[in-house]
Design a protein around this motif. Structure first.
Motif, PDB file in Angstrom:
ATOM      1  N   ILE A 247       0.820  -1.209   0.000  1.00 48.27           N
ATOM      2  CA  ILE A 247       0.000   0.000   0.000  1.00 48.27           C
ATOM      3  C   ILE A 247       0.856   1.262   0.000  1.00 48.27           C
ATOM      4  CG2 ILE A 247      -0.185   0.063   2.522  1.00 48.27           C
ATOM      5  CD1 ILE A 247      -2.905   1.057  -0.053  1.00 48.27           C
ATOM      6  N   ARG A 248       2.008   1.207   0.671  1.00 53.15           N
ATOM      7  CA  ARG A 248       2.889   2.372   0.736  1.00 53.15           C
ATOM      8  C   ARG A 248       3.435   2.717  -0.651  1.00 53.15           C
ATOM      9  NH1 ARG A 248       4.836   4.372   5.446  1.00 53.15           N
ATOM     10  NH2 ARG A 248       6.588   5.825   5.373  1.00 53.15           N
ATOM     11  N   PHE A 249       3.796   1.690  -1.418  1.00 48.03           N
ATOM     12  CA  PHE A 249       4.297   1.919  -2.768  1.00 48.03           C
ATOM     13  C   PHE A 249       3.188   2.445  -3.670  1.00 48.03           C
ATOM     14  CE2 PHE A 249       4.764   0.201  -7.098  1.00 48.03           C
ATOM     15  CZ  PHE A 249       5.876   0.933  -7.497  1.00 48.03           C
ATOM     16  N   ILE A 250       1.986   1.873  -3.545  1.00 52.89           N
ATOM     17  CA  ILE A 250       0.851   2.305  -4.362  1.00 52.89           C
ATOM     18  C   ILE A 250       0.577   3.784  -4.156  1.00 52.89           C
ATOM     19  CG2 ILE A 250      -1.636   2.038  -4.745  1.00 52.89           C
ATOM     20  CD1 ILE A 250      -1.327  -0.881  -3.876  1.00 52.89           C
ATOM     21  N   LEU A 251       0.485   4.187  -2.898  1.00 53.47           N
ATOM     22  CA  LEU A 251       0.189   5.583  -2.588  1.00 53.47           C
ATOM     23  C   LEU A 251       1.303   6.503  -3.068  1.00 53.47           C
ATOM     24  CD1 LEU A 251      -1.336   5.265   1.005  1.00 53.47           C
ATOM     25  CD2 LEU A 251      -2.535   5.835  -1.110  1.00 53.47           C
ATOM     26  N   SER A 252       2.539   6.057  -2.894  1.00 55.79           N
ATOM     27  CA  SER A 252       3.681   6.883  -3.299  1.00 55.79           C
ATOM     28  C   SER A 252       3.677   7.109  -4.804  1.00 55.79           C
ATOM     29  CB  SER A 252       4.992   6.209  -2.882  1.00 55.79           C
ATOM     30  OG  SER A 252       5.068   6.075  -1.490  1.00 55.79           O
ATOM     31  N   PHE A 253       3.480   6.041  -5.559  1.00 54.65           N
ATOM     32  CA  PHE A 253       3.501   6.168  -7.015  1.00 54.65           C
ATOM     33  C   PHE A 253       2.334   7.016  -7.498  1.00 54.65           C
ATOM     34  CE2 PHE A 253       3.973   5.153 -11.412  1.00 54.65           C
ATOM     35  CZ  PHE A 253       5.289   4.734 -11.548  1.00 54.65           C
ATOM     36  N   PHE A 254       1.183   6.817  -6.896  1.00 50.56           N
ATOM     37  CA  PHE A 254       0.006   7.606  -7.268  1.00 50.56           C
ATOM     38  C   PHE A 254       0.225   9.086  -6.979  1.00 50.56           C
ATOM     39  CE2 PHE A 254      -3.932   9.678  -5.869  1.00 50.56           C
ATOM     40  CZ  PHE A 254      -4.664   9.608  -7.048  1.00 50.56           C
ATOM     41  N   LEU A 255       0.740   9.392  -5.804  1.00 46.31           N
ATOM     42  CA  LEU A 255       0.923  10.789  -5.406  1.00 46.31           C
ATOM     43  C   LEU A 255       1.980  11.502  -6.244  1.00 46.31           C
ATOM     44  CD1 LEU A 255       0.702  10.488  -1.500  1.00 46.31           C
ATOM     45  CD2 LEU A 255      -0.981  11.501  -3.046  1.00 46.31           C
TER      46      LEU A 255
ATOM     47  N   LEU B 249       8.747  23.285  -7.741  1.00 48.96           N
ATOM     48  CA  LEU B 249       7.606  22.440  -7.399  1.00 48.96           C
ATOM     49  C   LEU B 249       7.913  20.967  -7.673  1.00 48.96           C
ATOM     50  CD1 LEU B 249       4.685  24.658  -8.793  1.00 48.96           C
ATOM     51  CD2 LEU B 249       5.261  24.245  -6.386  1.00 48.96           C
ATOM     52  N   ILE B 250       8.591  20.690  -8.793  1.00 48.64           N
ATOM     53  CA  ILE B 250       9.007  19.323  -9.101  1.00 48.64           C
ATOM     54  C   ILE B 250       9.983  18.828  -8.034  1.00 48.64           C
ATOM     55  CG2 ILE B 250      10.353  17.901 -10.712  1.00 48.64           C
ATOM     56  CD1 ILE B 250       7.596  18.452 -11.747  1.00 48.64           C
ATOM     57  N   LEU B 251      10.898  19.688  -7.655  1.00 48.32           N
ATOM     58  CA  LEU B 251      11.886  19.360  -6.620  1.00 48.32           C
ATOM     59  C   LEU B 251      11.193  19.015  -5.308  1.00 48.32           C
ATOM     60  CD1 LEU B 251      14.997  19.377  -5.993  1.00 48.32           C
ATOM     61  CD2 LEU B 251      14.689  21.722  -5.235  1.00 48.32           C
ATOM     62  N   PHE B 252      10.239  19.839  -4.912  1.00 52.23           N
ATOM     63  CA  PHE B 252       9.505  19.628  -3.661  1.00 52.23           C
ATOM     64  C   PHE B 252       8.727  18.310  -3.698  1.00 52.23           C
ATOM     65  CE2 PHE B 252       5.669  20.213  -1.037  1.00 52.23           C
ATOM     66  CZ  PHE B 252       6.261  20.444   0.195  1.00 52.23           C
ATOM     67  N   SER B 253       8.054  18.041  -4.822  1.00 50.96           N
ATOM     68  CA  SER B 253       7.276  16.804  -4.965  1.00 50.96           C
ATOM     69  C   SER B 253       8.175  15.575  -4.888  1.00 50.96           C
ATOM     70  CB  SER B 253       6.524  16.800  -6.300  1.00 50.96           C
ATOM     71  OG  SER B 253       5.612  17.872  -6.368  1.00 50.96           O
ATOM     72  N   THR B 254       9.358  15.664  -5.500  1.00 52.65           N
ATOM     73  CA  THR B 254      10.293  14.539  -5.483  1.00 52.65           C
ATOM     74  C   THR B 254      10.819  14.281  -4.083  1.00 52.65           C
ATOM     75  OG1 THR B 254      10.967  15.133  -7.743  1.00 52.65           O
ATOM     76  CG2 THR B 254      12.378  13.599  -6.546  1.00 52.65           C
ATOM     77  N   ILE B 255      11.093  15.342  -3.343  1.00 50.82           N
ATOM     78  CA  ILE B 255      11.554  15.208  -1.953  1.00 50.82           C
ATOM     79  C   ILE B 255      10.506  14.476  -1.114  1.00 50.82           C
ATOM     80  CG2 ILE B 255      12.102  16.476   0.157  1.00 50.82           C
ATOM     81  CD1 ILE B 255      13.357  18.648  -1.616  1.00 50.82           C
ATOM     82  N   ILE B 256       9.238  14.872  -1.276  1.00 51.16           N
ATOM     83  CA  ILE B 256       8.150  14.232  -0.529  1.00 51.16           C
ATOM     84  C   ILE B 256       8.071  12.743  -0.874  1.00 51.16           C
ATOM     85  CG2 ILE B 256       5.657  14.158  -0.161  1.00 51.16           C
ATOM     86  CD1 ILE B 256       7.032  16.558   1.118  1.00 51.16           C
ATOM     87  N   ALA B 257       8.134  12.431  -2.181  1.00 51.48           N
ATOM     88  CA  ALA B 257       8.033  11.030  -2.620  1.00 51.48           C
ATOM     89  C   ALA B 257       9.184  10.192  -2.091  1.00 51.48           C
ATOM     90  CB  ALA B 257       7.991  10.970  -4.147  1.00 51.48           C
ATOM     91  N   CYS B 258      10.393  10.739  -2.169  1.00 49.08           N
ATOM     92  CA  CYS B 258      11.579  10.017  -1.705  1.00 49.08           C
ATOM     93  C   CYS B 258      11.563   9.813  -0.194  1.00 49.08           C
ATOM     94  CB  CYS B 258      12.849  10.761  -2.116  1.00 49.08           C
ATOM     95  SG  CYS B 258      13.151  10.760  -3.884  1.00 49.08           S
ATOM     96  N   SER B 259      10.954  10.756   0.512  1.00 50.43           N
ATOM     97  CA  SER B 259      10.885  10.662   1.970  1.00 50.43           C
ATOM     98  C   SER B 259       9.838   9.652   2.411  1.00 50.43           C
ATOM     99  CB  SER B 259      10.566  12.043   2.573  1.00 50.43           C
ATOM    100  OG  SER B 259      11.526  12.999   2.189  1.00 50.43           O
ATOM    101  N   PHE B 260       8.847   9.428   1.552  1.00 48.21           N
ATOM    102  CA  PHE B 260       7.719   8.567   1.912  1.00 48.21           C
ATOM    103  C   PHE B 260       8.095   7.094   1.867  1.00 48.21           C
ATOM    104  CE2 PHE B 260       3.306   6.903   1.292  1.00 48.21           C
ATOM    105  CZ  PHE B 260       2.791   7.421   2.477  1.00 48.21           C
TER     106      PHE B 260
END
Length: 298
Positions: A74-82, A107-118
């Motif tokens: 579920i963590r991977f699913i949510l991460s990829f979706f987000l 904005l791309i940088l910020f989104s990538t940071i969030i995804a990588c942290s998740f």
């Protein structure tokens, strides 16, 4: 099998309405690319709805597939979706509001940071090199990942200047990744296949100048391509030098264009007609340039 057929049918047919109604949707959402006879030399107004179409195919298939399947974490699913959703929204806002390049990159940088942290599955924490046996661990994996994703996103956006180029090179990349997913018996290859089919259908329309990818399309494809490669890095021994060669041509063209602009005192992200695909227009027909790119990235 029946469920899988239903998923593919729904994911490909429903979003196809976007292509059918492309002009009305483009006008309604102010997603129209107008020719200026300088940098933009297409004949008529063209809707920038390629990104909406490809993302809807991905989204519908992604949701339906995970309703019927429970094989993904579920963590991977949510991460990829987000991450794909955030990249798409940023691109869509750019297409509509024409936001500044640095703002979009932030904005791309910020989104990538969030995804990588998740999730760590979206971090490049090791690399495999074909001519060097031991794997190499990366201590600052999150920073290296952010750099790679951002560079690929910029390179893909800069490659979007001739019909079929950006979509065709992403099709080649995703076919390779879908094969690797299939090899490790990972059902994610079915989702990648849906994106390949959608991008192929879009390319047919794009070659006729009936619609363009837009920033939203470039962002969707860059996010799916980048994070598929990173995920595969965790699940299989994919050689980093092979990935480097795959992304080499758009990457080199990006570096050349940016350094040339800086040397001439220009904004490194300002649009011009000095890209490789523009130079190739002097040699090939405009609608054949995509074949050149497809071959050299293989």
């Amino acid at each position: 099998m029946n469920k899988l057929f239903f998923i593919y049918l729904a994911s490909l047919i429903l979003p196809y309405l976007v292509l059918i109604k492309r002009e009305k949707i483009g006008q309604y959402l102010s997603l129209i690319d107008k020719p200026d006879n300088l940098r933009k030399k297409h004949q008529n107004d063209v809707p920038l709805i390629g990104g909406i179409y490809i993302y809807l195919v991905f989204l519908i298939y992604f949701i339906l597939f995970n309703i019927f399947k429970d094989s993904f974490q579920i963590r991977f699913i949510l991460s990829f979706f987000l991450i794909t959703a955030s990249f798409f929204i940023i691109g869509l806002l750019d297409d509509i509001l024409k936001i500044k390049s640095l703002t979009r990159i932030f904005l791309i940088l910020f989104s990538t940071i969030i995804a990588c942290s998740f999730t760590k599955e979206f971090q490049i924490d090791r690399v495999f090199i074909s001519f060097f046996k031991p794997e190499t661990s990366i201590n600052l994996s999150i920073y290296f990942t952010i750099f790679c994703v951002l560079v690929l996103n910029i390179a893909i956006n800069l490659s979007d200047g001739a019909n079929g180029v950006t979509s065709s090179i992403n099709i080649v990349w995703l076919i390779f990744f879908s094969y690797l997913f299939f090899e490790i018996n990972n059902n994610f290859f079915l989702i990648i296949l849906s994106v390949i089919f959608a991008t192929l259908i879009f390319t047919i329309y794009n070659l006729k100048s009936m619609c363009f990818l837009g920033s939203s399309g470039c962002n969707v494809l860059s996010s799916i391509t980048a994070f598929s490669a990173i995920y595969l890095n965790h699940k299989t021994q994919i050689f980093s030098d092979s990935i480097f060669i795959f992304f080499l041509i758009p990457g080199l063209d990006m570096c050349r264009v940016i350094f040339t602009r800086i040397l001439h005192g220009k904004n490194p992200f300002s649009p011009d007609r000095d890209h490789l695909h523009h130079l190739l227009e002097k040699i090939f027909s405009r609608n054949l340039i995509f074949l050149f790119y497809s071959v050299i990235v293989m």
